[in-house]
Design a protein around this motif. Structure first.
Motif, PDB file in Angstrom:
ATOM      1  N   LYS A 153      18.288   0.233 -10.955  1.00 11.58           N
ATOM      2  CA  LYS A 153      18.686  -0.401  -9.701  1.00 11.58           C
ATOM      3  C   LYS A 153      18.037   0.362  -8.545  1.00 11.58           C
ATOM      4  O   LYS A 153      18.469   1.450  -8.197  1.00 11.58           O
ATOM      5  CB  LYS A 153      20.210  -0.412  -9.568  1.00 11.58           C
ATOM      6  N   VAL A 154      17.005  -0.239  -7.982  1.00 13.44           N
ATOM      7  CA  VAL A 154      16.253   0.410  -6.912  1.00 13.44           C
ATOM      8  C   VAL A 154      16.894   0.097  -5.572  1.00 13.44           C
ATOM      9  O   VAL A 154      17.295  -1.046  -5.309  1.00 13.44           O
ATOM     10  CB  VAL A 154      14.782  -0.074  -6.920  1.00 13.44           C
ATOM     11  N   THR A 155      17.005   1.103  -4.713  1.00  8.22           N
ATOM     12  CA  THR A 155      17.607   0.914  -3.396  1.00  8.22           C
ATOM     13  C   THR A 155      16.676   0.112  -2.494  1.00  8.22           C
ATOM     14  O   THR A 155      15.480  -0.037  -2.768  1.00  8.22           O
ATOM     15  CB  THR A 155      17.907   2.275  -2.746  1.00  8.22           C
ATOM     16  N   ASP A 156      17.233  -0.393  -1.397  1.00  3.58           N
ATOM     17  CA  ASP A 156      16.435  -1.173  -0.441  1.00  3.58           C
ATOM     18  C   ASP A 156      15.306  -0.334   0.155  1.00  3.58           C
ATOM     19  O   ASP A 156      14.198  -0.834   0.383  1.00  3.58           O
ATOM     20  CB  ASP A 156      17.331  -1.702   0.685  1.00  3.58           C
ATOM     21  N   GLN A 157      15.589   0.932   0.407  1.00  8.47           N
ATOM     22  CA  GLN A 157      14.562   1.819   0.960  1.00  8.47           C
ATOM     23  C   GLN A 157      13.417   2.005  -0.018  1.00  8.47           C
ATOM     24  O   GLN A 157      12.235   1.978   0.355  1.00  8.47           O
ATOM     25  CB  GLN A 157      15.182   3.173   1.307  1.00  8.47           C
ATOM     26  N   ASN A 158      13.762   2.185  -1.309  1.00  4.00           N
ATOM     27  CA  ASN A 158      12.725   2.329  -2.328  1.00  4.00           C
ATOM     28  C   ASN A 158      11.962   1.030  -2.541  1.00  4.00           C
ATOM     29  O   ASN A 158      10.758   1.047  -2.821  1.00  4.00           O
ATOM     30  CB  ASN A 158      13.348   2.785  -3.644  1.00  4.00           C
ATOM     31  N   LEU A 159      12.640  -0.106  -2.408  1.00  3.83           N
ATOM     32  CA  LEU A 159      11.967  -1.403  -2.531  1.00  3.83           C
ATOM     33  C   LEU A 159      10.914  -1.573  -1.437  1.00  3.83           C
ATOM     34  O   LEU A 159       9.820  -2.092  -1.675  1.00  3.83           O
ATOM     35  CB  LEU A 159      12.990  -2.538  -2.447  1.00  3.83           C
ATOM     36  N   GLU A 160      11.262  -1.122  -0.251  1.00  7.53           N
ATOM     37  CA  GLU A 160      10.303  -1.192   0.864  1.00  7.53           C
ATOM     38  C   GLU A 160       9.080  -0.317   0.601  1.00  7.53           C
ATOM     39  O   GLU A 160       7.942  -0.721   0.841  1.00  7.53           O
ATOM     40  CB  GLU A 160      10.996  -0.765   2.159  1.00  7.53           C
ATOM     41  N   GLN A 161       9.324   0.886   0.060  1.00  8.65           N
ATOM     42  CA  GLN A 161       8.228   1.789  -0.257  1.00  8.65           C
ATOM     43  C   GLN A 161       7.346   1.224  -1.371  1.00  8.65           C
ATOM     44  O   GLN A 161       6.116   1.293  -1.313  1.00  8.65           O
ATOM     45  CB  GLN A 161       8.781   3.156  -0.672  1.00  8.65           C
ATOM     46  N   LEU A 162       7.979   0.634  -2.384  1.00  8.10           N
ATOM     47  CA  LEU A 162       7.225   0.022  -3.479  1.00  8.10           C
ATOM     48  C   LEU A 162       6.386  -1.148  -2.979  1.00  8.10           C
ATOM     49  O   LEU A 162       5.265  -1.377  -3.454  1.00  8.10           O
ATOM     50  CB  LEU A 162       8.179  -0.451  -4.573  1.00  8.10           C
ATOM     51  N   GLY A 163       6.914  -1.896  -2.025  1.00 13.62           N
ATOM     52  CA  GLY A 163       6.161  -3.001  -1.447  1.00 13.62           C
ATOM     53  C   GLY A 163       4.906  -2.515  -0.737  1.00 13.62           C
ATOM     54  O   GLY A 163       3.835  -3.123  -0.856  1.00 13.62           O
ATOM     55  N   LYS A 164       5.025  -1.418  -0.004  1.00 17.22           N
ATOM     56  CA  LYS A 164       3.856  -0.843   0.682  1.00 17.22           C
ATOM     57  C   LYS A 164       2.822  -0.337  -0.326  1.00 17.22           C
ATOM     58  O   LYS A 164       1.613  -0.526  -0.145  1.00 17.22           O
ATOM     59  CB  LYS A 164       4.299   0.297   1.595  1.00 17.22           C
ATOM     60  N   ASP A 165       3.315   0.302  -1.391  1.00 14.68           N
ATOM     61  CA  ASP A 165       2.407   0.816  -2.411  1.00 14.68           C
ATOM     62  C   ASP A 165       1.681  -0.327  -3.133  1.00 14.68           C
ATOM     63  O   ASP A 165       0.485  -0.239  -3.425  1.00 14.68           O
ATOM     64  CB  ASP A 165       3.176   1.664  -3.432  1.00 14.68           C
ATOM     65  N   GLN A 166       2.411  -1.400  -3.390  1.00 20.27           N
ATOM     66  CA  GLN A 166       1.778  -2.544  -4.059  1.00 20.27           C
ATOM     67  C   GLN A 166       0.723  -3.194  -3.178  1.00 20.27           C
ATOM     68  O   GLN A 166      -0.275  -3.725  -3.682  1.00 20.27           O
ATOM     69  CB  GLN A 166       2.839  -3.569  -4.459  1.00 20.27           C
ATOM     70  N   SER A 167       0.916  -3.143  -1.873  1.00 20.33           N
ATOM     71  CA  SER A 167      -0.104  -3.686  -0.954  1.00 20.33           C
ATOM     72  C   SER A 167      -1.408  -2.906  -1.076  1.00 20.33           C
ATOM     73  O   SER A 167      -2.497  -3.486  -1.050  1.00 20.33           O
ATOM     74  CB  SER A 167       0.414  -3.626   0.492  1.00 20.33           C
ATOM     75  N   LYS A 168      -1.292  -1.570  -1.239  1.00 25.17           N
ATOM     76  CA  LYS A 168      -2.492  -0.751  -1.431  1.00 25.17           C
ATOM     77  C   LYS A 168      -3.205  -1.127  -2.732  1.00 25.17           C
ATOM     78  O   LYS A 168      -4.436  -1.239  -2.769  1.00 25.17           O
ATOM     79  CB  LYS A 168      -2.107   0.734  -1.479  1.00 25.17           C
ATOM     80  N   VAL A 169      -2.414  -1.331  -3.777  1.00 27.21           N
ATOM     81  CA  VAL A 169      -2.987  -1.685  -5.080  1.00 27.21           C
ATOM     82  C   VAL A 169      -3.675  -3.041  -5.015  1.00 27.21           C
ATOM     83  O   VAL A 169      -4.774  -3.229  -5.560  1.00 27.21           O
ATOM     84  CB  VAL A 169      -1.892  -1.694  -6.163  1.00 27.21           C
ATOM     85  N   LEU A 170      -3.070  -4.008  -4.323  1.00 27.87           N
ATOM     86  CA  LEU A 170      -3.648  -5.341  -4.213  1.00 27.87           C
ATOM     87  C   LEU A 170      -4.946  -5.333  -3.407  1.00 27.87           C
ATOM     88  O   LEU A 170      -5.885  -6.073  -3.709  1.00 27.87           O
ATOM     89  CB  LEU A 170      -2.643  -6.299  -3.563  1.00 27.87           C
ATOM     90  N   LYS A 171      -5.013  -4.499  -2.373  1.00 30.34           N
ATOM     91  CA  LYS A 171      -6.244  -4.399  -1.581  1.00 30.34           C
ATOM     92  C   LYS A 171      -7.387  -3.863  -2.436  1.00 30.34           C
ATOM     93  O   LYS A 171      -8.535  -4.316  -2.330  1.00 30.34           O
ATOM     94  CB  LYS A 171      -6.015  -3.478  -0.375  1.00 30.34           C
ATOM     95  N   ILE A 172      -7.080  -2.886  -3.285  1.00 25.70           N
ATOM     96  CA  ILE A 172      -8.100  -2.341  -4.180  1.00 25.70           C
ATOM     97  C   ILE A 172      -8.569  -3.402  -5.164  1.00 25.70           C
ATOM     98  O   ILE A 172      -9.765  -3.556  -5.408  1.00 25.70           O
ATOM     99  CB  ILE A 172      -7.548  -1.107  -4.925  1.00 25.70           C
ATOM    100  N   GLN A 173      -7.621  -4.160  -5.728  1.00 31.21           N
ATOM    101  CA  GLN A 173      -7.985  -5.197  -6.689  1.00 31.21           C
ATOM    102  C   GLN A 173      -8.827  -6.283  -6.048  1.00 31.21           C
ATOM    103  O   GLN A 173      -9.778  -6.795  -6.645  1.00 31.21           O
ATOM    104  CB  GLN A 173      -6.720  -5.815  -7.289  1.00 31.21           C
ATOM    105  N   ASP A 174      -8.508  -6.621  -4.804  1.00 26.56           N
ATOM    106  CA  ASP A 174      -9.284  -7.632  -4.077  1.00 26.56           C
ATOM    107  C   ASP A 174     -10.717  -7.152  -3.863  1.00 26.56           C
ATOM    108  O   ASP A 174     -11.676  -7.928  -4.003  1.00 26.56           O
ATOM    109  CB  ASP A 174      -8.609  -7.936  -2.739  1.00 26.56           C
ATOM    110  N   LYS A 175     -10.863  -5.885  -3.535  1.00 27.29           N
ATOM    111  CA  LYS A 175     -12.206  -5.329  -3.336  1.00 27.29           C
ATOM    112  C   LYS A 175     -12.985  -5.292  -4.650  1.00 27.29           C
ATOM    113  O   LYS A 175     -14.195  -5.552  -4.680  1.00 27.29           O
ATOM    114  CB  LYS A 175     -12.099  -3.929  -2.740  1.00 27.29           C
ATOM    115  N   LEU A 176     -12.296  -4.971  -5.736  1.00 31.02           N
ATOM    116  CA  LEU A 176     -12.945  -4.949  -7.043  1.00 31.02           C
ATOM    117  C   LEU A 176     -13.362  -6.352  -7.471  1.00 31.02           C
ATOM    118  O   LEU A 176     -14.444  -6.546  -8.034  1.00 31.02           O
ATOM    119  CB  LEU A 176     -11.997  -4.355  -8.088  1.00 31.02           C
ATOM    120  N   ASP A 177     -12.517  -7.339  -7.178  1.00 33.67           N
ATOM    121  CA  ASP A 177     -12.828  -8.724  -7.550  1.00 33.67           C
ATOM    122  C   ASP A 177     -14.045  -9.254  -6.794  1.00 33.67           C
ATOM    123  O   ASP A 177     -14.742 -10.146  -7.281  1.00 33.67           O
ATOM    124  CB  ASP A 177     -11.626  -9.641  -7.279  1.00 33.67           C
ATOM    125  N   ASN A 178     -14.284  -8.725  -5.605  1.00 30.62           N
ATOM    126  CA  ASN A 178     -15.391  -9.200  -4.782  1.00 30.62           C
ATOM    127  C   ASN A 178     -16.593  -8.259  -4.819  1.00 30.62           C
ATOM    128  O   ASN A 178     -17.410  -8.243  -3.889  1.00 30.62           O
ATOM    129  CB  ASN A 178     -14.928  -9.375  -3.332  1.00 30.62           C
TER     130      ASN A 178
END
Length: 294
Positions: A63-88
């Motif tokens: 059970k992840v807290t709301d604060q940790n969910l926010e942090q995970l969301g920011k981290d996932q944005s970094k991962v998605l940006k990298i994947q987008d760059k790799l795809d292109n």
């Protein structure tokens, strides 16, 4: 007025050409960019593991807290940006492909953590990601494990996946026993991670990029795209102003010839056909370059 209209046409074609080129021709990520992407993904993996350990109490779902969910969301944005760059980017060696798979594995782990998966499922995904990262370090980074990735290995060892296992040996992990203690646990914690073979991968990666850039077909297509873009601009500039023709038609016979104007012939027709031809050549060359880069 005529010169302004021609200038606007030239600017429009130039912008369109740059847009098409930017959409079709992919760039190549160099080793420095790939190393940076790998380090960013590893940092996200470590931070996510710390969140898991802080919230894990038993074998029930996390059970992840709301604060940790926010942090995970920011981290996932970094991962998605990298994947987008790799795809292109162009895939000219195995390094970008391996980093892409590692990136997707990190994203899957963070997603499972956000959704509140069981510790067993999270540990299994984390172990899979750690093995993928180990293979990358061994194959593409001369076996030099940095401090952050050592934290990944330590966390995986804490979950019960021994670093001396056959899986890690197959992935390329080599441990040097500590002289201070013969204990396996102590040696794993103080081990120096040594590189294995494949130290020439850096040179192979650079050679693969240069080989692609030296391809005769690539050079020809790039030249065609550049020349055709220039010719399109030139022929548009040479075309007569339609505004002046319309004004003359209105002046002749009270505008009776405005709707009965003859089709372009001779020099005007040549300019129109030439413009269309070079536009097709430019677009075709860019599409062919995109096909070769895949």
């Amino acid at each position: 007025m005529q010169n302004k209209k021609k200038l606007y046409s030239i600017i429009s074609v130039a912008v369109a050409s740059l847009f098409i080129a930017g959409c079709q021709v992919k760039t190549t990520m160099n080793r420095s960019e790939l190393n940076k992407a790998f380090k960013t993904d590893t940092a996200v993996l470590v931070d996510s593991k710390k969140i898991e350990l802080a919230t894990k109490k038993n074998n029930s779902k996390i059970k992840v807290t709301d604060q940790n969910l926010e942090q995970l969301g920011k981290d996932q944005s970094k991962v998605l940006k990298i994947q987008d760059k790799l795809d292109n980017s162009k895939i000219v060696s195995s390094y970008p492909k391996d980093v892409s798979e590692y990136n997707q594995s990190v994203y899957k782990y963070t997603t499972m953590l956000r959704k509140g998966s069981t510790p067993k499922a999270l540990n299994s995904q984390f172990h899979k990601t750690a093995l993928q990262g180990t293979k990358i370090v061994k194959k593409h980074q001369d076996g030099k494990f940095d401090k952050t990735f050592k934290e990944v290995l330590a966390a995986d060892n804490l979950d019960g996946y021994k670093l001396t296992s056959s899986e890690y040996k197959k992935a390329g992990l080599v441990l040097k026993k500590s002289k201070k203690s013969s204990s396996a646990n102590t040696s794993e914690k103080t081990a120096k991670l040594l590189p294995k073979d494949n130290k020439q991968d850096k040179a192979k990666h650079n050679q693969a990029i240069k080989a692609y850039q030296r391809k005769h077909s690539v050079r020809v297509l790039e030249g065609l795209a550049f020349v055709s873009a220039i010719m399109v601009i030139v022929f548009i500039f040479l075309q007569p102003s339609k505004q002046d023709d319309s004004m003359n038609a209105l002046a002749d016979n009270g505008g009776s010839t405005l709707f009965n104007r003859p089709k372009p012939q001779g020099y005007a027709l040549f300019l129109i056909r030439s413009t269309e031809f070079f536009m097709l050549v430019m677009v075709g060359s860019l599409i062919a370059l995109d096909f070769l880069s895949k």
